[in-house]
Each structure stands twice: as structure tokens, then as C-alpha cells.
Design a protein around this motif. Sequence first.
Motif, PDB file in Angstrom:
ATOM      1  N   GLN A 121       0.807  -1.227   0.000  1.00  0.00           N
ATOM      2  CA  GLN A 121       0.000   0.000   0.000  1.00  0.00           C
ATOM      3  C   GLN A 121       0.837   1.272   0.000  1.00  0.00           C
ATOM      4  N   LYS A 124       4.038   0.738  -2.583  1.00  0.00           N
ATOM      5  CA  LYS A 124       3.521   0.455  -3.934  1.00  0.00           C
ATOM      6  C   LYS A 124       4.245  -0.677  -4.657  1.00  0.00           C
ATOM      7  N   LYS A 168      -0.969  -7.128  -5.057  1.00  0.00           N
ATOM      8  CA  LYS A 168      -2.047  -6.157  -4.814  1.00  0.00           C
ATOM      9  C   LYS A 168      -3.349  -6.701  -5.342  1.00  0.00           C
TER      10      LYS A 168
END
Length: 168
Positions: A121, A124, A168
Motif C-alpha cells: 500500500q 507500492k 495487490k
Amino acid sequence: MVTPILSTKRLSLRKMKVHDFKNLMEIFSDPEAMKYYPATKNGKQTNEWIKWTLDNYAKYNTGLWIVEDKTSGEFLGQCGIVPQEVDGVIEMGIGYLFARRVWGNGYATEAALACTNYGLQQLKFRKIVALIDVKNIPSIKVAERIGMKFKKTTIKWGKKVYVYSVSK
């Protein structure tokens, strides 16, 4: 008071410092804690580990962090994200290693989940891997509890390791 990089309900994770040598030696000199590493580490190797970690902070803005009890400040272990070469590709890998006296309390899972979420998060990263000795059942369970899935077996550090990952 040192500003933490991350904190969880019970844990505070902060940057490693040279003065963490003695705490790290508690783990590195313990043959049981180092069972899945090539060997225990002596003082010179521990200082090299600290230097490698500090270099990772500078190069990648991440590395292994010291994990402490949020209330008492007691040293528990280390956990974080470091670059790992996997079959010729550099991947960002989660690492966790705790003092044997605190095993079984869920600290590795709690810290590893916080680090993985931070990596995906805040930093990245598109994915985070874990490289785990095929015989290291407790570490495999931590990886699975934080949502990682088995991807493949490879050779690393002269032995078979499982590659787990989460994206992700």
C-alpha cells in the motif's frame, strides 16, 4: 523515543541501529532460531548484517526493522522487506526472525502482515515474496496466514526453498 515505521496492536517496528547488536546476537547465536539459515552468526557477521540493513534503507527505503513490544519496548525480533534474487529476478521479500523466547505468541504473523500491507500500500510494490526453507513449517504457516500463496520451489542458498507471494 524512536519514531516507529509501523505499529500494530501489540508491536512497534523501527529502523535498526548499530546499538541493536546485542539484541540481534540473541537470535543469531541461537542454533534453534537459526536452524533454517546456513549457520549461526558471530559478531563480525552480525555487524555486516546491520550494515546490509542500513544500506537497504538507503537504497530501497525499506529493510528489516526491529520489532519491539509496543508497551514495554522489549526486543522481540526483526521483520521487514528486503530485495531477494529469485531465479535471476530481484523481488521484494518479506523476512521475519524472532527470539525463541517469544515464539508462539503470533508476533511473526502480526509483524509480517503489517510489513506486507505497508509494502503493497505505502511503498507500492506490485508483489511481495517469501523464500522459505521447505522444512520450515512454522514460517510456511506465517506466510499462509498473511495471505501468501505457494508459487514454486527453487534453489537458493544452496538448498530447496519454497517461493510464496502475495500481490495487490
